[in-house]
Design a protein around this motif. Structure first.
Motif, PDB file in Angstrom:
ATOM      1  N   GLY A  59       0.819  -1.207   0.000  1.00  0.00           N
ATOM      2  CA  GLY A  59       0.000   0.000   0.000  1.00  0.00           C
ATOM      3  C   GLY A  59       0.853   1.257   0.000  1.00  0.00           C
ATOM      4  N   PRO A  60       0.254   2.441  -0.183  1.00  0.00           N
ATOM      5  CA  PRO A  60      -1.165   2.739  -0.399  1.00  0.00           C
ATOM      6  C   PRO A  60      -1.602   2.495  -1.855  1.00  0.00           C
ATOM      7  CG  PRO A  60       0.077   4.766  -0.392  1.00  0.00           C
ATOM      8  CD  PRO A  60       1.060   3.670  -0.055  1.00  0.00           C
ATOM      9  N   LYS A  61      -2.858   2.857  -2.158  1.00  0.00           N
ATOM     10  CA  LYS A  61      -3.426   2.593  -3.470  1.00  0.00           C
ATOM     11  C   LYS A  61      -2.793   3.466  -4.557  1.00  0.00           C
ATOM     12  CE  LYS A  61      -7.967   0.984  -1.916  1.00  0.00           C
ATOM     13  NZ  LYS A  61      -9.437   1.193  -2.011  1.00  0.00           N
ATOM     14  N   LEU A  62      -2.816   2.928  -5.786  1.00  0.00           N
ATOM     15  CA  LEU A  62      -2.335   3.633  -6.965  1.00  0.00           C
ATOM     16  C   LEU A  62      -3.448   3.679  -7.997  1.00  0.00           C
ATOM     17  CD1 LEU A  62       1.107   1.814  -7.335  1.00  0.00           C
ATOM     18  CD2 LEU A  62       0.755   4.107  -6.403  1.00  0.00           C
ATOM     19  N   ARG A  63      -3.449   4.707  -8.846  1.00  0.00           N
ATOM     20  CA  ARG A  63      -4.415   4.760  -9.943  1.00  0.00           C
ATOM     21  C   ARG A  63      -4.055   3.692 -10.967  1.00  0.00           C
ATOM     22  NH1 ARG A  63      -4.348   8.754 -13.198  1.00  0.00           N
ATOM     23  NH2 ARG A  63      -6.537   8.617 -13.811  1.00  0.00           N
ATOM     24  N   SER A  64      -5.048   2.898 -11.351  1.00  0.00           N
ATOM     25  CA  SER A  64      -4.781   1.801 -12.280  1.00  0.00           C
ATOM     26  C   SER A  64      -4.243   2.315 -13.613  1.00  0.00           C
ATOM     27  CB  SER A  64      -6.046   0.977 -12.504  1.00  0.00           C
ATOM     28  OG  SER A  64      -7.091   1.774 -13.032  1.00  0.00           O
ATOM     29  N   THR A  65      -4.803   3.426 -14.119  1.00  0.00           N
ATOM     30  CA  THR A  65      -4.303   3.947 -15.391  1.00  0.00           C
ATOM     31  C   THR A  65      -2.866   4.434 -15.259  1.00  0.00           C
ATOM     32  OG1 THR A  65      -5.354   6.066 -14.842  1.00  0.00           O
ATOM     33  CG2 THR A  65      -6.549   4.587 -16.333  1.00  0.00           C
ATOM     34  N   GLY A  66      -2.523   4.999 -14.117  1.00  0.00           N
ATOM     35  CA  GLY A  66      -1.146   5.420 -13.894  1.00  0.00           C
ATOM     36  C   GLY A  66      -0.197   4.245 -13.907  1.00  0.00           C
TER      37      GLY A  66
END
Length: 294
Positions: free
Chosen positions: A16-23
């Motif tokens: 973690g933490p979360k990441l933008r999938s498109t990024g």
């Protein structure tokens, strides 16, 4: 999913933490295109990729003992990146992570996705002479990871950039059959990783096809008017890398992921064509539902 040599393995640690999938996907696309144009069995030292068009995600490739200037084979980064993206997309798990890379049971390095942009004062990007790659990223590394040729995309999906004395053009026509975004990236990244193993990226391409991806889709390219003894300009593996790397960019800008046709031009001469298609398995429809990006 496996890689060409089963002695290579990865283990994943999501912290973690979360990441933008498109990024994540576009950063991986950018990094893979740059890695694909290097020497497959050459040394790769500490390298960091960040992609300005998708801020918030950086990819760090660290050989074991990187802080002492150690290196690992570039092929390990290529294979590791492909397996990492497949692992993340299959689990829909886009968080900061570390993938440990092993060769024949011995750890050779790590590959990680992190938030933000990594900068280290000890790293300097070396200048690189252009060999035809459109600008894909702003990489900071102990070796050059990007070339600085300008890239422009018009509303009709045409990309152009000067390649020294030659002007490269790519026209993309999106077709009616939509595709899952993950399938598009898995096929594109798989083809890029496959081409990475080609020793001469400036060699002529008559035909090229990649159908080994673990999804119901494939890409294929063919030279127009192929003459093995003809004069330049002619389509090379480098141009195929350029086309593949920019295909998801065109789709993202149009907010739709679908099957596509590609037309490659050099100095306004049509030198090759490519296509992305879903595979239709016997007895049913393939590929699942399409995706539109909002």
């Amino acid at each position: 999913m496996t890689v060409p040599d089963e002695r290579f393995q990865v283990t994943a640690v999501y912290w973690g933490p979360k990441l933008r999938s498109t990024g994540v996907l576009f950063s991986a696309n950018d990094a893979m295109a740059n890695l694909a144009l290097g020497e497959f069995h050459g040394d790769l030292r500490e390298t960091i990729f960040d992609y300005d068009e998708q801020p918030g995600v950086a990819i760090a490739v660290l050989p074991v003992d990187w802080h002492q200037g150690a290196a690992m084979d570039r092929r390990f980064a290529v294979w590791g990146l492909y397996l990492a993206i497949f692992h993340m997309t299959q689990r829909s798990k886009y968080t900061c992570n570390t993938f440990h890379l092993f060769w024949d049971g011995t750890e050779v390095g790590t590959l990680g996705f992190v938030r933000g942009v990594l900068r280290q004062s000890t790293l300097t990007a070396e200048s690189a002479s252009s060999q035809g790659l459109l600008s894909l990223s702003n990489g900071t590394a102990t070796e050059a990871t990007t070339l600085s040729l300008p890239f422009r995309e018009s509303v009709n999906g045409t990309a152009t950039a000067p390649l020294g004395e030659v002007v490269f053009g790519l026209n993309v026509e999106l077709k009616g059959q939509m595709m899952p975004i993950n399938n598009v990236f898995i096929v594109v990244l798989g083809a890029l990783s496959d081409i990475a193993a080609v020793s001469n990226k400036d060699g002529r391409v008559s035909t090229y096809s990649y159908r080994q991806a673990p999804v119901l889709a494939f890409v294929s390219f063919a030279t127009l008017g192929y003459d093995p003894l003809g004069p330049p300009p002619f389509m090379t593996y480098r141009h195929v890398v350029e086309a593949l790397a920019h295909l998801p960019v065109v789709m993202y800008d149009r907010r739709v992921f679908s099957e596509a046709d590609m037309l490659l031009r050099l100095d306004d001469k049509e030198v090759g064509m490519g296509l992305l298609r879903e595979l239709r398995p016997r007895g049913g429809e393939g590929g699942g539902g399409g995706v539109a990006v909002s």
